[in-house]
Design a protein around this motif. Sequence first.
Motif, mmCIF file in Angstrom:
data_model
loop_
_atom_site.group_PDB
_atom_site.id
_atom_site.type_symbol
_atom_site.label_atom_id
_atom_site.label_comp_id
_atom_site.label_asym_id
_atom_site.label_seq_id
_atom_site.Cartn_x
_atom_site.Cartn_y
_atom_site.Cartn_z
ATOM 1 N N SER A 192 0.832 -1.206 0.000
ATOM 2 C CA SER A 192 0.000 0.000 0.000
ATOM 3 C C SER A 192 0.866 1.254 0.000
ATOM 4 C CB SER A 192 -0.928 0.016 1.218
ATOM 5 O OG SER A 192 -1.871 -1.032 1.162
ATOM 6 N N LEU A 193 1.904 1.235 0.828
ATOM 7 C CA LEU A 193 2.818 2.372 0.865
ATOM 8 C C LEU A 193 3.550 2.541 -0.462
ATOM 9 C CD1 LEU A 193 4.406 2.010 4.423
ATOM 10 C CD2 LEU A 193 2.992 3.898 3.611
ATOM 11 N N ILE A 194 4.016 1.431 -1.015
ATOM 12 C CA ILE A 194 4.731 1.494 -2.296
ATOM 13 C C ILE A 194 3.823 2.053 -3.387
ATOM 14 C CG2 ILE A 194 5.753 0.076 -4.124
ATOM 15 C CD1 ILE A 194 6.857 -1.746 -1.923
ATOM 16 N N ARG A 195 2.565 1.631 -3.384
ATOM 17 C CA ARG A 195 1.636 2.113 -4.410
ATOM 18 C C ARG A 195 1.404 3.610 -4.279
ATOM 19 N NH1 ARG A 195 -3.971 -0.494 -6.609
ATOM 20 N NH2 ARG A 195 -4.568 1.276 -7.913
ATOM 21 N N LEU A 196 1.283 4.101 -3.041
ATOM 22 C CA LEU A 196 1.120 5.536 -2.838
ATOM 23 C C LEU A 196 2.316 6.303 -3.389
ATOM 24 C CD1 LEU A 196 -0.273 5.573 0.820
ATOM 25 C CD2 LEU A 196 -1.536 6.152 -1.244
ATOM 26 N N ILE A 197 3.508 5.794 -3.091
ATOM 27 C CA ILE A 197 4.731 6.460 -3.561
ATOM 28 C C ILE A 197 4.823 6.407 -5.078
ATOM 29 C CG2 ILE A 197 7.261 6.342 -3.537
ATOM 30 C CD1 ILE A 197 6.965 5.239 -0.623
ATOM 31 N N GLU A 198 4.501 5.256 -5.667
ATOM 32 C CA GLU A 198 4.566 5.114 -7.118
ATOM 33 C C GLU A 198 3.569 6.044 -7.812
ATOM 34 O OE1 GLU A 198 6.437 3.571 -9.320
ATOM 35 O OE2 GLU A 198 7.779 2.880 -7.738
ATOM 36 N N ASP A 199 2.391 6.195 -7.231
ATOM 37 C CA ASP A 199 1.405 7.111 -7.807
ATOM 38 C C ASP A 199 1.942 8.535 -7.837
ATOM 39 O OD1 ASP A 199 -0.408 5.178 -8.347
ATOM 40 O OD2 ASP A 199 -1.788 5.654 -6.720
ATOM 41 N N MET A 200 2.550 8.963 -6.749
ATOM 42 C CA MET A 200 3.098 10.322 -6.702
ATOM 43 C C MET A 200 4.250 10.485 -7.683
ATOM 44 S SD MET A 200 2.857 11.384 -2.664
ATOM 45 C CE MET A 200 3.452 9.841 -1.966
ATOM 46 N N LEU A 201 5.082 9.448 -7.809
ATOM 47 C CA LEU A 201 6.184 9.507 -8.771
ATOM 48 C C LEU A 201 5.654 9.547 -10.204
ATOM 49 C CD1 LEU A 201 8.742 6.994 -7.221
ATOM 50 C CD2 LEU A 201 8.969 9.472 -7.363
ATOM 51 N N ASP A 202 4.596 8.793 -10.479
ATOM 52 C CA ASP A 202 4.025 8.782 -11.825
ATOM 53 C C ASP A 202 3.484 10.159 -12.204
ATOM 54 O OD1 ASP A 202 4.637 6.248 -12.642
ATOM 55 O OD2 ASP A 202 2.728 5.364 -12.039
ATOM 56 N N VAL A 203 2.859 10.838 -11.255
ATOM 57 C CA VAL A 203 2.361 12.183 -11.530
ATOM 58 C C VAL A 203 3.513 13.100 -11.905
ATOM 59 C CG1 VAL A 203 1.305 14.241 -10.510
ATOM 60 C CG2 VAL A 203 0.296 12.000 -10.105
ATOM 61 N N ARG A 226 6.369 12.154 -13.212
ATOM 62 C CA ARG A 226 6.856 11.747 -14.539
ATOM 63 C C ARG A 226 5.954 12.284 -15.645
ATOM 64 N NH1 ARG A 226 7.064 6.232 -11.878
ATOM 65 N NH2 ARG A 226 9.183 6.029 -11.051
ATOM 66 N N ILE A 227 4.647 12.237 -15.411
ATOM 67 C CA ILE A 227 3.694 12.728 -16.414
ATOM 68 C C ILE A 227 3.881 14.217 -16.635
ATOM 69 C CG2 ILE A 227 1.234 13.174 -16.830
ATOM 70 C CD1 ILE A 227 0.716 10.457 -15.372
ATOM 71 N N ARG A 228 4.049 14.973 -15.554
ATOM 72 C CA ARG A 228 4.209 16.424 -15.665
ATOM 73 C C ARG A 228 5.475 16.797 -16.431
ATOM 74 N NH1 ARG A 228 2.609 18.564 -9.575
ATOM 75 N NH2 ARG A 228 0.348 18.492 -9.836
ATOM 76 N N THR A 229 6.529 15.996 -16.269
ATOM 77 C CA THR A 229 7.797 16.304 -16.942
ATOM 78 C C THR A 229 7.940 15.569 -18.263
ATOM 79 O OG1 THR A 229 8.891 14.538 -15.662
ATOM 80 C CG2 THR A 229 8.972 16.778 -14.769
#
Length: 404
Positions: A224-235, A237-240
Amino acid sequence: MLSNIQAKLLIVDDLPENLLALEALIKREDRTVYKALSADEALSLLLQHEFAMAILDVQMPGMNGFELAELMRGTEKTKNIPIIFVSAAGRELNYAFKGYESGAVDFLHKPLDIHAVKSKVNVFVDLFRQSKAMKQQVEALEQARREQEALLQQLQSTQLELEQAVRMRDDFMSIVAHEVRTPLNGLILETQLRKMHLARDNAAAFTLDKMHAMVDRDERQIKSLIRLIEDMLDVSRIRTGKLSIRPSRFDLVQLVSHLLQNFAQQIEAAETEVSFTATEPVEGHWDEFRIEQVISNLLTNALRYGGRSPIQVRVYREGNEARVEVQDRGIGISAENQKRIFQQFERVSAKTVVAGLGLGLFISEQIVAAHGGSIVVESEINEGALFRVCLPIQENGKSDATSE
C-alpha cells in the motif's frame, strides 16, 4: 516628433502653370503635394488620400471650387479637411463670402501674397500634425489600456490558478497524510504487538502459521505504501513528460486473468464477486506493467465504490482495438463528476467511501493516451459505472507505443 508626420496637400486649378507655381511655393521635404486639373480629378484623389488641407481655385470649367467644397463637406472622409479658396476675381464680386458659406476656412485673392500663402499653409499643416499626433497618442493610450486590461485579466486568472493550486496542494497533503497513516498504523500496531509478545516470552505467538499471517499482513501494508509512492512519482513523470512506455507482445486476456487471481484477497475483503469474460486471446504490443497498472486502478475503484455488488470484467477485440471493460453496480457517477474524475486529486465521494489519492484515473488515462488509446466511462447515479479501456492493435507486429 511632429516633423516625422508626413503631410499631404491638395491643390486644384484648371491651369497647369498655376499648379506648378503653387506647388513650388508650398512644397517641402516633409510634405507631399498632389495636383488636380479638375474637380473630378480632385475627388478621386480625396478618396485615396488623407489630406492636411486643400487649396481650390474658384473658377474652373465644369464643377467650380464652391461646388467641390460643398461635396467635400457632405462626405464623411473629407468633411474636416481645411479649405482655402483662391480666386482671380475682383473683391467686389464678394466671392469670399460665398467661399465661407461653402465651408472655406480662408480666402486668397490673386496675385497671391507669397508670405501669406506660406504662413497659412504652415499653420494648417502644423494643426494637422498636432491633430494626427494627438490621435496617435489617444490610440496608443487606448492600446495600452487594452493591454493593461488583458494583463490584469491574465494576472487575475493566474492568481485564481495559484489559489487553486494551493488548495489542491493542501488537499493533496491532507489526503497523503491520511492514506500513508493507515498502512503505517497497521505496521506500528503489528510491531508493538510483537514486542509485547517478545517481552512476555510468548513463543506461542510466533508459530509458523502465525508468522505466515504476520508476513502477509506486513506485505499488504508495505505494498500500500509502495503504491502511494509510485502514484506520486508517476504524476511527477507525467508532468515532466518522462512517463516511460516499454512495449512488448503479450496476451491481454492472460494478464487480466492473472491480475484477478492476485486480487483474490481484496475481492474477498470487499464481500463481492468478480466474473471474467473472454472468448479468445487478445494480443498486442503494449507496456505490460503499465496496462496492469491501469486495470488494477479500475478494479480497485470497482471494489471501493461497487457497494458489494457483483463486478463484471470483460476482455474482447473490436476491429483494430483491444478493449477491457470493468463494470460495477455501485453508487455510480454523476454526469458532472464524469467530467472531472480523470483530473488530478479528484475522487468520487460517498458517505461510506472516501479513500485513495485521487490519482488512479488520472494516471490511467495518461498511460492509455501514451499508448494511443482512450478510456471512457458510462454511468448513472445508483446504477453503477462501466469503464472501458480501448488500446490500438497493429497487425504488422510493430510496437503500438513508443518509449519516451
